[in-house]
Design a protein around this motif. Structure first.
Motif, PDB file in Angstrom:
ATOM      1  N   ALA A 257       0.751  -1.348   0.019  1.00  0.00           N
ATOM      2  CA  ALA A 257       0.222   0.121  -0.077  1.00  0.00           C
ATOM      3  C   ALA A 257       0.749   1.172   0.183  1.00  0.00           C
ATOM      4  O   ALA A 257       1.768   1.110   0.909  1.00  0.00           O
ATOM      5  CB  ALA A 257      -1.173   0.484   1.241  1.00  0.00           C
ATOM      6  N   LYS A 258       0.556   2.439  -0.745  1.00  0.00           N
ATOM      7  CA  LYS A 258       1.263   3.593  -1.288  1.00  0.00           C
ATOM      8  C   LYS A 258       0.635   4.310  -1.225  1.00  0.00           C
ATOM      9  O   LYS A 258      -0.379   4.449  -1.496  1.00  0.00           O
ATOM     10  CB  LYS A 258       2.591   3.216  -2.269  1.00  0.00           C
ATOM     11  N   GLY A 259       1.213   5.958  -1.011  1.00  0.00           N
ATOM     12  CA  GLY A 259       0.334   6.822  -1.090  1.00  0.00           C
ATOM     13  C   GLY A 259      -0.884   6.664   0.135  1.00  0.00           C
ATOM     14  O   GLY A 259      -1.853   6.823   0.268  1.00  0.00           O
ATOM     15  N   LEU A 260       0.122   7.387   0.923  1.00  0.00           N
ATOM     16  CA  LEU A 260      -0.668   7.143   2.534  1.00  0.00           C
ATOM     17  C   LEU A 260      -1.467   7.947   3.013  1.00  0.00           C
ATOM     18  O   LEU A 260      -0.422   9.486   2.885  1.00  0.00           O
ATOM     19  CB  LEU A 260       0.367   6.020   2.980  1.00  0.00           C
ATOM     20  N   THR A 261      -2.210   7.655   3.593  1.00  0.00           N
ATOM     21  CA  THR A 261      -3.023   8.860   4.632  1.00  0.00           C
ATOM     22  C   THR A 261      -2.716   8.629   5.494  1.00  0.00           C
ATOM     23  O   THR A 261      -3.741   7.512   5.659  1.00  0.00           O
ATOM     24  CB  THR A 261      -4.073   9.987   3.952  1.00  0.00           C
ATOM     25  N   GLN A 262      -3.002   9.608   6.518  1.00  0.00           N
ATOM     26  CA  GLN A 262      -3.271   9.087   8.197  1.00  0.00           C
ATOM     27  C   GLN A 262      -4.329   9.340   8.583  1.00  0.00           C
ATOM     28  O   GLN A 262      -5.274  10.421   8.081  1.00  0.00           O
ATOM     29  CB  GLN A 262      -1.709   9.676   9.044  1.00  0.00           C
ATOM     30  N   GLY A 263      -5.244   8.312   9.658  1.00  0.00           N
ATOM     31  CA  GLY A 263      -6.869   9.248  10.192  1.00  0.00           C
ATOM     32  C   GLY A 263      -6.801   8.144  11.374  1.00  0.00           C
ATOM     33  O   GLY A 263      -5.592   7.571  11.620  1.00  0.00           O
ATOM     34  N   GLU A 264      -7.806   8.122  11.728  1.00  0.00           N
ATOM     35  CA  GLU A 264      -8.058   7.186  13.092  1.00  0.00           C
ATOM     36  C   GLU A 264      -8.077   5.645  12.783  1.00  0.00           C
ATOM     37  O   GLU A 264      -8.414   4.775  11.887  1.00  0.00           O
ATOM     38  CB  GLU A 264      -9.466   7.229  13.662  1.00  0.00           C
ATOM     39  N   THR A 265      -7.922   4.520  14.036  1.00  0.00           N
ATOM     40  CA  THR A 265      -7.442   3.419  14.107  1.00  0.00           C
ATOM     41  C   THR A 265      -9.102   3.466  14.074  1.00  0.00           C
ATOM     42  O   THR A 265      -9.129   4.241  14.818  1.00  0.00           O
ATOM     43  CB  THR A 265      -7.114   3.277  14.306  1.00  0.00           C
TER      44      THR A 265
END
Length: 179
Positions: free
Chosen positions: A126-134
Motif C-alpha cells: 500500500a502506497k500513497g498513504l494518508t493518516q486517519g483514526e484507527t
C-alpha cells in the motif's frame, strides 16, 4: 499433476465462526490406509505492507495467544468470503493503523501451512498513504510502530519477526525495492 491421495471419508470434528476441523480417512500415495486432519479457514488471510514516500513502514504489535508470545507483524486480518481480498485489505489497514492508501499492488498469494490447512492469504503493498483514526476490533490490543522499512527487514533477518505472512511480505518488498 494427478492427485495421488484417495479420500475414503470425511468427518467434521470441530466448528467455530473462524475454522472447521475435519478428519479424513485416506489412502496415501503409497497405497496405505491413513488419517489426515484438515483445518478449513472460513476467511482469507489478508496482509498489508504500507510503505510511505520516505521508505518507512508500519508494524502492528500484539500478544499472540496461540504461540504465547508478543509479535510484531505487518497489519493483517481476516477477509470475509463475501468481500474481495483487496476490499478486506483496505478495511484492515484502516482498522489497525488508521491509514488509507491510493495505490495498491498485490505482492503475493500465500498458503500459510499447506500441510494441515487450506488457508490462503493475499498480501498487498500500500502506497500513497494518508493518516486517519484507527478502528480496532474489540478483541485487539494493538501497538502501532512507524519505522524505517530497513529496520523491519533487519527484524526479519534477526529472527525478531517470525510471522510467515509478515516475513514473506517484507522479504519480497526488499527484493522489489532493490530492482
Amino acid at each position: 499433476m494427478k492427485n495421488p491421495w484417495t479420500t475414503i471419508s470425511k468427518k467434521e470434528v470441530y466448528d467455530n465462526p473462524w475454522i472447521k476441523v475435519e478428519e479424513h480417512q485416506v489412502i496415501t500415495p503409497t497405497q496405505k490406509k491413513g488419517i489426515y486432519g484438515k483445518v478449513i479457514f472460513k476467511n482469507l488471510a489478508i496482509g498489508i505492507l504500507p510503505l510511505d514516500e520516505n521508505g518507512y513502514t508500519w508494524l502492528v504489535g500484539q500478544y499472540r495467544y496461540t504461540v504465547d508470545e508478543y509479535a510484531w507483524e505487518i497489519p493483517m486480518g481476516g477477509g470475509p468470503a463475501d468481500q474481495t481480498a483487496l476490499e478486506s485489505a483496505k478495511r484492515e489497514l484502516k482498522e489497525e493503523t488508521g491509514l488509507q492508501a491510493k495505490e495498491w499492488t498485490e505482492l503475493l498469494k500465500i498458503h500459510t501451512s499447506n500441510s494441515v490447512t487450506d488457508e490462503v492469504g493475499y498480501v498487498y503493498l500500500a502506497k500513497g498513504l494518508t493518516q486517519g483514526e484507527t478502528e480496532f476490533d474489540d478483541t485487539e490490543d494493538l501497538k502501532i510502530w512507524h519505522l524505517p522499512f530497513n529496520e523491519a527487514y533487519q527484524m526479519v533477518m534477526d529472527g525478531q519477526i517470525t510471522d510467515a505472512i509478515s516475513m514473506a511480505a517484507i522479504l519480497k518488498t526488499a527484493v522489489l525495492l532493490k530492482r
